[in-house]
Write a protein that holds these residues in place. Structure first.
Motif, mmCIF file in Angstrom:
data_model
loop_
_atom_site.group_PDB
_atom_site.id
_atom_site.type_symbol
_atom_site.label_atom_id
_atom_site.label_comp_id
_atom_site.label_asym_id
_atom_site.label_seq_id
_atom_site.Cartn_x
_atom_site.Cartn_y
_atom_site.Cartn_z
ATOM 1 N N ARG A 1 23.160 91.812 28.078
ATOM 2 C CA ARG A 1 22.446 90.541 28.007
ATOM 3 C C ARG A 1 22.699 89.764 29.297
ATOM 4 N NH1 ARG A 1 25.210 90.561 22.739
ATOM 5 N NH2 ARG A 1 23.698 90.929 21.068
ATOM 6 N N LEU A 2 21.741 88.916 29.659
ATOM 7 C CA LEU A 2 21.932 87.995 30.772
ATOM 8 C C LEU A 2 22.345 86.642 30.209
ATOM 9 C CD1 LEU A 2 21.726 87.198 33.772
ATOM 10 C CD2 LEU A 2 19.308 86.671 33.353
ATOM 11 N N PHE A 3 23.511 86.153 30.628
ATOM 12 C CA PHE A 3 24.047 84.888 30.150
ATOM 13 C C PHE A 3 23.890 83.823 31.230
ATOM 14 C CE2 PHE A 3 25.936 87.827 27.270
ATOM 15 C CZ PHE A 3 26.174 87.127 26.097
ATOM 16 N N VAL A 4 23.584 82.607 30.799
ATOM 17 C CA VAL A 4 23.476 81.464 31.704
ATOM 18 C C VAL A 4 24.273 80.311 31.107
ATOM 19 C CG1 VAL A 4 21.950 79.825 32.843
ATOM 20 C CG2 VAL A 4 21.172 82.171 32.458
ATOM 21 N N SER A 5 25.274 79.825 31.848
ATOM 22 C CA SER A 5 25.965 78.608 31.416
ATOM 23 C C SER A 5 25.243 77.419 32.031
ATOM 24 C CB SER A 5 27.437 78.630 31.831
ATOM 25 O OG SER A 5 27.572 78.436 33.219
ATOM 26 N N ILE A 6 25.104 76.360 31.248
ATOM 27 C CA ILE A 6 24.272 75.228 31.632
ATOM 28 C C ILE A 6 25.121 73.969 31.739
ATOM 29 C CG2 ILE A 6 22.309 73.792 30.956
ATOM 30 C CD1 ILE A 6 21.317 76.249 29.360
ATOM 31 N N GLN A 7 24.959 73.266 32.864
ATOM 32 C CA GLN A 7 25.624 71.983 33.049
ATOM 33 C C GLN A 7 24.797 70.884 32.388
ATOM 34 O OE1 GLN A 7 24.539 69.255 35.008
ATOM 35 N NE2 GLN A 7 26.409 68.075 35.265
ATOM 36 N N SER A 8 25.474 70.057 31.597
ATOM 37 C CA SER A 8 24.835 68.905 30.965
ATOM 38 C C SER A 8 25.891 67.868 30.657
ATOM 39 C CB SER A 8 24.128 69.321 29.665
ATOM 40 O OG SER A 8 23.592 68.186 29.003
ATOM 41 N N LEU A 9 25.578 66.594 30.894
ATOM 42 C CA LEU A 9 26.507 65.526 30.526
ATOM 43 C C LEU A 9 26.573 65.349 29.022
ATOM 44 C CD1 LEU A 9 25.774 62.863 33.306
ATOM 45 C CD2 LEU A 9 27.527 64.651 33.240
ATOM 46 N N ASP A 10 25.670 65.999 28.294
ATOM 47 C CA ASP A 10 25.692 66.021 26.843
ATOM 48 C C ASP A 10 26.462 67.228 26.320
ATOM 49 O OD1 ASP A 10 24.892 64.784 24.377
ATOM 50 O OD2 ASP A 10 23.420 66.379 24.098
ATOM 51 N N PHE B 1 20.390 70.852 31.811
ATOM 52 C CA PHE B 1 20.051 70.313 33.121
ATOM 53 C C PHE B 1 20.110 71.343 34.249
ATOM 54 C CE2 PHE B 1 21.186 67.483 36.851
ATOM 55 C CZ PHE B 1 19.886 67.062 37.052
ATOM 56 N N VAL B 2 21.274 71.946 34.492
ATOM 57 C CA VAL B 2 21.432 72.851 35.632
ATOM 58 C C VAL B 2 21.941 74.216 35.154
ATOM 59 C CG1 VAL B 2 22.665 73.285 37.784
ATOM 60 C CG2 VAL B 2 21.951 70.971 37.214
ATOM 61 N N PRO B 3 21.262 75.314 35.528
ATOM 62 C CA PRO B 3 21.829 76.649 35.295
ATOM 63 C C PRO B 3 23.028 76.838 36.239
ATOM 64 C CG PRO B 3 19.451 76.763 35.669
ATOM 65 C CD PRO B 3 19.912 75.403 36.100
ATOM 66 N N TRP B 4 24.211 76.616 35.725
ATOM 67 C CA TRP B 4 25.399 76.498 36.563
ATOM 68 C C TRP B 4 25.939 77.850 37.010
ATOM 69 C CZ3 TRP B 4 27.490 71.924 38.236
ATOM 70 C CH2 TRP B 4 28.757 71.977 38.819
ATOM 71 N N SER B 5 25.923 78.837 36.116
ATOM 72 C CA SER B 5 26.542 80.130 36.396
ATOM 73 C C SER B 5 25.829 81.205 35.582
ATOM 74 C CB SER B 5 28.029 80.071 36.034
ATOM 75 O OG SER B 5 28.681 81.305 36.268
ATOM 76 N N LEU B 6 25.578 82.374 36.217
ATOM 77 C CA LEU B 6 24.881 83.477 35.567
ATOM 78 C C LEU B 6 25.749 84.725 35.599
ATOM 79 C CD1 LEU B 6 22.577 81.533 36.864
ATOM 80 C CD2 LEU B 6 21.078 83.508 36.572
ATOM 81 N N ALA B 7 25.662 85.549 34.538
ATOM 82 C CA ALA B 7 26.423 86.796 34.493
ATOM 83 C C ALA B 7 25.777 87.750 33.503
ATOM 84 C CB ALA B 7 27.873 86.537 34.097
#
Length: 236
Positions: free
Chosen positions: A81-90, A70-76
């Protein structure tokens, strides 16, 4: 947003989310070029509707906050490599790209999806709202030779996920961005730590804040409790 050189030169990357519309919902990602922002993850990225470059990192037009990326919550940037943590209710997911390319198949799962670790790191649901995972997002941060993921757990009385089901937020660490191990699974023995919200490096030490408020509403704990700040101390 984050700065990364995965494409070969340093660039500014930004994640966003769409909640409605003909182009589908969920996560998008763009890079700032001389000509403006160029989409790298989006349903209009190419002529097909498959691949991890589609909106929701491959979830497509049917993606929702209850099931998809749903949402790209945090990038680093970490380990080239480029990492993206993703927010999801799942359950939260973490994806990465070694190239930053808009081509099909440019993104891979580090947590959730087809990775070794399940959605949310542990695959656990929230007891107050059984269709929502307990761990729904992560703040990621590079410190020295490790990538840290501070978990945001579900405390949202508006959807039945109350503090009765809190067990203390989790903190995870990786030395390569692929394999992870837990630093704490219970908020450093504080079950009311709802999220590890913010990281900072100061005086060559790592600091992280432990949040004790509701993630998406004006609710605090009852009775109210204050924030905690933790410092990483090297073992003797």
């Amino acid at each position: 947003m984050a700065v990364s050189a995965v494409s070969g030169i340093p660039g500014l990357y930004a994640g966003g989310a769409t909640t409605d519309g003909d182009l589908g919902t969920c996560a998008r990602l763009a890079q700032l070029k001389d000509s403006g922002w160029e989409l790298l993850v989006d349903s209009s990225i190419d002529d097909n509707n498959t691949g991890t470059n589609e909106n929701g990192f491959g979830d497509g037009l049917d993606c929702t906050m209850f099931t998809g990326n749903f949402v790209p919550w945090s990038l680093a940037e970490f380990n080239e490599r480029l990492f993206v943590s993703i927010q999801s209710l799942d359950g939260l997911r973490i994806v990465y790209t070694p190239t930053g390319s808009p081509d099909d198949g440019s993104w891979f799962y580090s947590v959730g999806g087809d990775a070794d670790l399940p959605n949310g790191f542990d695959g656990e649901y929230n007891g107050g709202y059984p269709s929502i995972y307990q761990n729904i997002a992560a703040n990621i941060f590079k410190f020295k030779d490790s990538l840290y993921a501070g978990i945001i757990s579900t405390y949202a009385p508006t959807v039945g996920a109350t503090q009765d089901y809190l067990t203390g937020s989790q903190l995870w660490k990786s030395n390569d961005g692929i394999s992870w191990h837990s630093v704490t699974t219970n908020g450093f023995d504080d079950e009311h730590i709802i999220a590890f919200e913010a990281f900072a490096t100061y005086d060559d030490s790592l600091f992280v804040a432990g949040n004790k408020g509701c993630v998406d509403c004006p609710y605090g704990l009852d009775p109210p409790e204050g924030v905690k700040v933790f410092k990483l101390v090297e073992a003797p």
